[in-house]
Enzyme design. Structure first.
Site, PDB file in Angstrom:
ATOM      1  N   GLN A   1     -24.637-157.551  -8.148  1.00 22.88           N
ATOM      2  CA  GLN A   1     -24.752-156.090  -8.125  1.00 22.88           C
ATOM      3  C   GLN A   1     -23.410-155.383  -7.900  1.00 22.88           C
ATOM      4  O   GLN A   1     -23.183-154.299  -8.440  1.00 22.88           O
ATOM      5  CB  GLN A   1     -25.770-155.654  -7.069  1.00 22.88           C
ATOM      6  CG  GLN A   1     -27.186-155.957  -7.519  1.00 22.88           C
ATOM      7  CD  GLN A   1     -28.229-155.432  -6.562  1.00 22.88           C
ATOM      8  OE1 GLN A   1     -27.931-155.055  -5.440  1.00 22.88           O
ATOM      9  NE2 GLN A   1     -29.481-155.433  -6.998  1.00 22.88           N
TER      10      GLN A   1
ATOM     11  N   GLU B   1       3.728-136.453 -21.296  1.00 20.76           N
ATOM     12  CA  GLU B   1       3.119-135.235 -21.874  1.00 20.76           C
ATOM     13  C   GLU B   1       2.613-134.285 -20.791  1.00 20.76           C
ATOM     14  O   GLU B   1       1.569-133.649 -20.919  1.00 20.76           O
ATOM     15  CB  GLU B   1       2.050-135.581 -22.912  1.00 20.76           C
ATOM     16  CG  GLU B   1       2.703-136.149 -24.159  1.00 20.76           C
ATOM     17  CD  GLU B   1       1.890-136.084 -25.423  1.00 20.76           C
ATOM     18  OE1 GLU B   1       1.114-135.140 -25.566  1.00 20.76           O
ATOM     19  OE2 GLU B   1       2.070-136.979 -26.244  1.00 20.76           O
ATOM     20  N   GLY B   2       3.382-134.243 -19.699  1.00 19.35           N
ATOM     21  CA  GLY B   2       3.045-133.395 -18.562  1.00 19.35           C
ATOM     22  C   GLY B   2       2.319-134.217 -17.520  1.00 19.35           C
ATOM     23  O   GLY B   2       1.231-134.738 -17.775  1.00 19.35           O
TER      24      GLY B   2
HETATM   25  N1  CAA Z   1       1.017-121.531 -25.082  1.00 18.38           N
HETATM   26  C1  CAA Z   1       1.855-120.536 -25.495  1.00 18.38           C
HETATM   27  N2  CAA Z   1       2.735-119.952 -24.640  1.00 18.38           N
HETATM   28  C2  CAA Z   1       2.778-120.391 -23.380  1.00 18.38           C
HETATM   29  C3  CAA Z   1       1.931-121.407 -22.898  1.00 18.38           C
HETATM   30  C4  CAA Z   1       1.034-121.990 -23.815  1.00 18.38           C
HETATM   31  N3  CAA Z   1       0.207-122.966 -23.456  1.00 18.38           N
HETATM   32  N4  CAA Z   1       2.187-121.638 -21.586  1.00 18.38           N
HETATM   33  C5  CAA Z   1       3.161-120.775 -21.249  1.00 18.38           C
HETATM   34  N5  CAA Z   1       3.505-120.026 -22.330  1.00 18.38           N
HETATM   35  C6  CAA Z   1       4.496-118.957 -22.385  1.00 18.38           C
HETATM   36  C7  CAA Z   1       4.144-117.891 -21.361  1.00 18.38           C
HETATM   37  O1  CAA Z   1       3.261-116.930 -21.907  1.00 18.38           O
HETATM   38  C8  CAA Z   1       5.506-117.285 -21.057  1.00 18.38           C
HETATM   39  O2  CAA Z   1       5.858-116.420 -22.124  1.00 18.38           O
HETATM   40  P1  CAA Z   1       6.676-115.053 -21.851  1.00 18.38           P
HETATM   41  O3  CAA Z   1       8.006-115.480 -21.253  1.00 18.38           O
HETATM   42  O4  CAA Z   1       6.784-114.441 -23.182  1.00 18.38           O
HETATM   43  O5  CAA Z   1       5.849-114.289 -20.862  1.00 18.38           O
HETATM   44  C9  CAA Z   1       6.434-118.479 -21.139  1.00 18.38           C
HETATM   45  O6  CAA Z   1       5.773-119.442 -21.983  1.00 18.38           O
HETATM   46  C10 CAA Z   1       6.753-119.087 -19.790  1.00 18.38           C
HETATM   47  O7  CAA Z   1       5.521-119.503 -19.200  1.00 18.38           O
HETATM   48  P2  CAA Z   1       5.372-119.938 -17.673  1.00 18.38           P
HETATM   49  O8  CAA Z   1       5.944-118.868 -16.826  1.00 18.38           O
HETATM   50  O9  CAA Z   1       3.979-120.361 -17.463  1.00 18.38           O
HETATM   51  O10 CAA Z   1       6.355-121.187 -17.620  1.00 18.38           O
HETATM   52  P3  CAA Z   1       6.712-122.135 -16.413  1.00 18.38           P
HETATM   53  O11 CAA Z   1       8.183-122.273 -16.377  1.00 18.38           O
HETATM   54  O12 CAA Z   1       5.979-121.742 -15.184  1.00 18.38           O
HETATM   55  O13 CAA Z   1       6.210-123.585 -16.933  1.00 18.38           O
HETATM   56  C11 CAA Z   1       4.672-125.372 -17.304  1.00 18.38           C
HETATM   57  C12 CAA Z   1       4.957-123.853 -17.322  1.00 18.38           C
HETATM   58  C13 CAA Z   1       3.220-125.430 -17.673  1.00 18.38           C
HETATM   59  C14 CAA Z   1       4.920-126.022 -15.972  1.00 18.38           C
HETATM   60  C15 CAA Z   1       5.544-126.051 -18.381  1.00 18.38           C
HETATM   61  O14 CAA Z   1       6.899-126.077 -18.002  1.00 18.38           O
HETATM   62  C16 CAA Z   1       5.077-127.448 -18.681  1.00 18.38           C
HETATM   63  O15 CAA Z   1       4.127-127.648 -19.438  1.00 18.38           O
HETATM   64  N6  CAA Z   1       5.762-128.490 -18.107  1.00 18.38           N
HETATM   65  C17 CAA Z   1       5.462-129.858 -18.425  1.00 18.38           C
HETATM   66  C18 CAA Z   1       6.352-130.322 -19.520  1.00 18.38           C
HETATM   67  C19 CAA Z   1       5.803-131.499 -20.244  1.00 18.38           C
HETATM   68  O16 CAA Z   1       4.620-131.597 -20.508  1.00 18.38           O
HETATM   69  N7  CAA Z   1       6.692-132.402 -20.632  1.00 18.38           N
HETATM   70  C20 CAA Z   1       6.282-133.539 -21.367  1.00 18.38           C
HETATM   71  C21 CAA Z   1       7.321-133.896 -22.364  1.00 18.38           C
HETATM   72  S1  CAA Z   1       6.678-134.644 -23.767  1.00 18.38           S
HETATM   73  C22 CAA Z   1       6.434-136.253 -23.429  1.00 18.38           C
HETATM   74  O17 CAA Z   1       6.333-136.711 -22.337  1.00 18.38           O
HETATM   75  C23 CAA Z   1       6.192-136.974 -24.672  1.00 18.38           C
HETATM   76  C24 CAA Z   1       6.323-138.427 -24.712  1.00 18.38           C
HETATM   77  O18 CAA Z   1       7.282-139.035 -24.365  1.00 18.38           O
HETATM   78  C25 CAA Z   1       5.208-139.125 -25.363  1.00 18.38           C
END
Ligand code: CAA
Length: 411
Positions: free
Chosen positions: A281, A366-367
């Site tokens: 189980q 990817e975050g």
């Molecule tokens: N879609 C469209 N626009 C967006 C958005 C979205 N999902 N999220 C934010 N924005 C825009 C906002 O509207 C804002 O626009 P304005 O300046 O015109 O007002 C601008 O972007 C800034 O937004 P925030 O103030 O929310 O930005 P922030 O600095 O607080 O950061 C965060 C937000 C979500 C933390 C972002 O930095 C993030 O996603 N970080 C993680 C990065 C990431 O995922 N990296 C992975 C790299 S890829 C990888 O890993 C691939 C691999 O190897 C396989």
């Protein structure tokens, strides 16, 4: 709001093809490429020949335009056999999305048909040594010089680096601007000054290279500026991640299912105390929990993916939820699968250890899942504005603003 999730015949057929390729070209080679830390070109060729790179490319540019749900199903099937190969496939979508979502018509015509045909592989260059979660804090610069941009700096964690022909590189084009600081620019392999430097030695997903890319005065034509307008890079990056995260979540579902498959076969075969361990189980509880979590993750991923295909507004939260939940599930399921295997699970002689090693990165790239939770919470808090009608059912302002030195009204 709930919406219909529609699996077209094409979507089901593509997933079936991916499963066949995974069993024929990916699983049997998985150990070899993990040990050698080399790319499985043969499997990538099979994926290209079967047209699977066409899945995420719109029809006008040589793709099937099959959408994010089909991309998720294909990625899941490939990752079920080898999570590393799952990302080797899906990262091409990640690298292509800036062009698909933000590129000009000319840029789409120029690159997408080659990506669809599997003639060109793609990479996404956002992260840097000092800019990971803070994707806005980049330091790689692109300076205008006549008809060109001159790119300088280093990118970190470029998945597919070296194998890829097309790199979507996020650069600072206007250091003085807060919201329009960044632009995405395509750099093609072979451009003078562009170099793949450090090939990382990884814990998991070892069959796909993760590298540093270095830019030493790399000159690219302004025609490579994605969208043709500077300052759109951060938006393009965020839109890309919104579309790509269900893909990485699907990779996690495949990885969890793959680990569960092996644990089930082993639990039925392994006998202790005169009976298969699957009859005990405590083992049954583990298997049942693993299956429930995997199935829940799967449907969250399908819902997030099909919401994007359906054109629903604000799919950011769903994409983040699917990524966070499914990748946490993959880690938990892989951990429990190792436990089911006992001592054998801890040995590199069997693939189950690789599922465990491969799972960890899913919670990071990817975050990170901490960032996903932050994105989810930000959206929830915004959405709570539509719940104003519930204010009669919560303590009133005087009650909730109690500071400790006052006696609340109802106390
Ligand atoms: N879609 C469209 N626009 C967006 C958005 C979205 N999902 N999220 C934010 N924005 C825009 C906002 O509207 C804002 O626009 P304005 O300046 O015109 O007002 C601008 O972007 C800034 O937004 P925030 O103030 O929310 O930005 P922030 O600095 O607080 O950061 C965060 C937000 C979500 C933390 C972002 O930095 C993030 O996603 N970080 C993680 C990065 C990431 O995922 N990296 C992975 C790299 S890829 C990888 O890993 C691939 C691999 O190897 C396989």
């Amino acid at each position: 709001m709930p919406h219909d999730i529609v699996f077209t015949d094409q979507c089901n057929e593509l997933a079936e093809t991916a499963r066949e390729i995974a069993e024929k070209y990916v699983r049997p080679m998985s150990k070899k490429y993990d040990e050698l830390q080399e790319y499985n070109h043969e499997a990538a060729r099979a994926v290209a020949d079967a047209g699977l790179f066409r899945v995420f490319i719109p029809k006008e540019y040589g793709g099937y335009g099959a959408g994010i749900l089909a991309l998720a199903r294909v990625t899941e099937e490939l990752a079920r056999a080898d999570s590393g190969f799952g990302v080797a496939f899906a990262v091409n979508a990640l690298g292509s999305f800036p062009i698909i979502l933000g590129g000009t018509e000319e840029q789409k015509q120029r690159w997408l048909p080659h990506i669809a045909a599997g003639e060109k592989f793609v990479a996404f260059c956002l992260s840097e040594k000092f800019a990971g979660s803070d994707a806005g804090g980049l330091s790689v610069t692109a300076v205008e010089d006549g008809d060109e941009y001159v790119i300088c700096g280093e990118k970190k964690w470029t998945t597919n680096g070296g194998v890829a022909d097309v790199y979507s590189v996020f650069c600072v084009t206007d250091p003085t601007s807060k919201s329009r600081r960044i632009s995405a620019i395509v750099v093609e392999k072979g451009t003078p000054g562009f170099e793949v430097k450090k090939v990382e030695n990884k814990m998991g997903i070892r069959c796909v290279p993760v590298v540093e890319t270095h830019y030493d005065n790399v000159r690219v034509p302004k025609a490579n500026l994605i969208g043709g307008r500077p300052g759109m890079g951060f938006k393009h990056a965020m839109m890309t991640l919104d579309s790509a995260r269900p893909g990485v979540a699907a990779q996690a579902v495949g990885a969890a299912q793959g680990a569960l498959d092996l644990a089930l076969v082993y639990a039925n075969r392994r006998r202790q105390f005169g009976a298969p361990i699957s009859s005990f189980q405590m083992v049954q509880k583990m298997l049942a929990d693993m299956a429930m979590k995997t199935e829940a993750a799967r449907w969250l991923v399908y819902a997030a993916a099909s919401a994007i295909d359906t054109g629903l507004k604000n799919t950011t939260k769903g994409a983040a939820m699917s990524k966070c939940f499914a990748t946490d599930v993959a880690m938990e399921v892989a951990t429990d699968a190792v436990q089911v295997f006992g001592g054998y699970g801890f040995m590199e002689d069997y693939p189950i250890a690789k599922y465990f090693r491969d799972a960890k990165i899913l919670q990071i790239y990817e975050g990170t899942n901490q960032i996903q939770r932050m994105v989810i919470a930000r959206n929830l808090i915004k959405e709570a504005e539509s719940l104003a009608h519930l204010e009669d059912y919560i303590p009133n302002e005087e009650q909730v603003s109690y500071r400790g030195d006052e006696v609340p009204v109802d106390a």
